[in-house]
Motif scaffolding. Structure first.
Motif, short mmCIF file in Angstrom:
data_model
loop_
_atom_site.label_atom_id
_atom_site.label_comp_id
_atom_site.label_asym_id
_atom_site.label_seq_id
_atom_site.Cartn_x
_atom_site.Cartn_y
_atom_site.Cartn_z
N TRP A 91 27.26 55.95 71.83
CA TRP A 91 25.93 55.39 71.59
C TRP A 91 25.79 53.99 72.18
O TRP A 91 24.71 53.61 72.64
CB TRP A 91 25.64 55.38 70.09
N ASP A 96 18.45 52.37 76.00
CA ASP A 96 17.70 52.33 74.74
C ASP A 96 16.60 53.38 74.69
O ASP A 96 16.22 53.84 73.61
CB ASP A 96 17.14 50.93 74.47
N TYR A 97 16.07 53.83 75.85
CA TYR A 97 14.99 54.81 75.81
C TYR A 97 15.46 56.19 75.37
O TYR A 97 14.64 57.06 75.09
CB TYR A 97 14.28 54.88 77.16
N PHE A 99 17.29 56.65 72.62
CA PHE A 99 17.51 56.64 71.17
C PHE A 99 16.58 57.56 70.38
O PHE A 99 17.01 58.24 69.46
CB PHE A 99 17.41 55.21 70.62
#
Length: 268
Positions: A91, A96-97, A99
């Motif tokens: 992770w 971040d897109y 998530f």
């Protein structure tokens, strides 16, 4: 390979209705739009929005009987298939897109499948091998049956009923992949040789720092898919969303290999 598409939607809108349409092929790197046209009958003003990945949505206001016709010729470049092996991104390594595609969504309650995935797939190597085992499990345990599900069916209901259509296969695959920590998102597409021809729901999984397109139904080859758009689940990739009720009069989808002789395609 060049693919020819025609999508014709004939609907009746009793009152002035706002619509969102996802009909146009995505302007993504693995597919090139050779020519396309979009026609409203009667004519209507519309606005097209495009996101960073080239997916397009159209906004318009319509009323009364309306026919919307989208035609296109798409050059499908060599689309990479899910590799034979590869690891799951930690992770901390994910953009971040990605998530939102790790989390439960309306039709994909992935948190409800964590105990099942830990028990069923724990012995397979983490990464591509585990995703492939999930896809094999779905193909072996879920029957492709029309009429078992509807627009409100979730992945949990499909898991219980063990039957559904492409939308249900995709929601279950997304849920199981998210439950093992792999980002997964729903994708709408036109599909060559799909019978009967229709909008097709598939998914993408994020492994080895890239999105990979897969069809859990195995009804269409990845090379013959023309991507329209993606989202968390079917609520994000619907071909038409309206703010008022409407009635379908006729809907027809045609996808075939492009032939210059007798082609219906014209430039916008």
């Amino acid at each position: 390979m060049q693919v020819e598409i025609e999508a014709r939607l004939n609907y009746a809108f009793e009152n002035e209705t706002q619509i969102l349409l996802a009909l146009q092929a995505s302007q993504s790197r693995d597919q090139e739009i050779i020519t396309e046209s979009l026609v409203f009958e009667p004519s209507a003003n519309y606005q097209t929005d495009k996101n960073l990945e080239g997916d397009r949505k159209l906004r318009a206001v319509v009323s009364g009987p309306t026919t919307i016709t989208y035609r296109a010729v798409i050059e499908n470049h060599l689309r990479p298939l899910l590799p034979a092996e590869g690891r799951r991104n930690l992770w901390a390594e994910l953009p971040d897109y990605t998530f939102p595609f790790l989390l439960p969504s309306r039709f994909c309650p992935s948190d409800r499948f964590m105990r099942f995935t830990q028990r069923e797939f724990a012995n397979s190597p983490d990464g591509v091998a585990r995703v492939v085992e999930i896809l094999d499990w779905i193909y072996d345990h879920i029957d492709y049956v029309h009429g078992v599900s509807d627009a409100q069916t979730t992945a949990l209901a499909t898991f219980v009923d063990r039957a559904g259509v492409c939308r249900d296969f995709t929601h279950l695959a997304i849920s199981l992949c998210r439950a093992i920590g792999v980002p997964a998102r729903a994708v709408s597409a036109y599909a060559l040789e799909l019978q009967p021809p229709d909008f097709h729901a598939i998914l993408e999984v994020y492994l080895e720092n890239a999105w990979w397109l897969v069809d859990p139904t195995r009804l269409a080859s990845v090379g013959g898919l023309v991507r329209i758009g993606s989202g968390r689940d079917a609520s994000d990739i619907a071909f038409m969303t309206t703010d008022k009720p409407c009635q379908m009069i006729e809907q027809a989808i045609s996808v075939s290999r492009f032939s210059k002789q007798g082609s219906r395609i014209t430039s916008p």
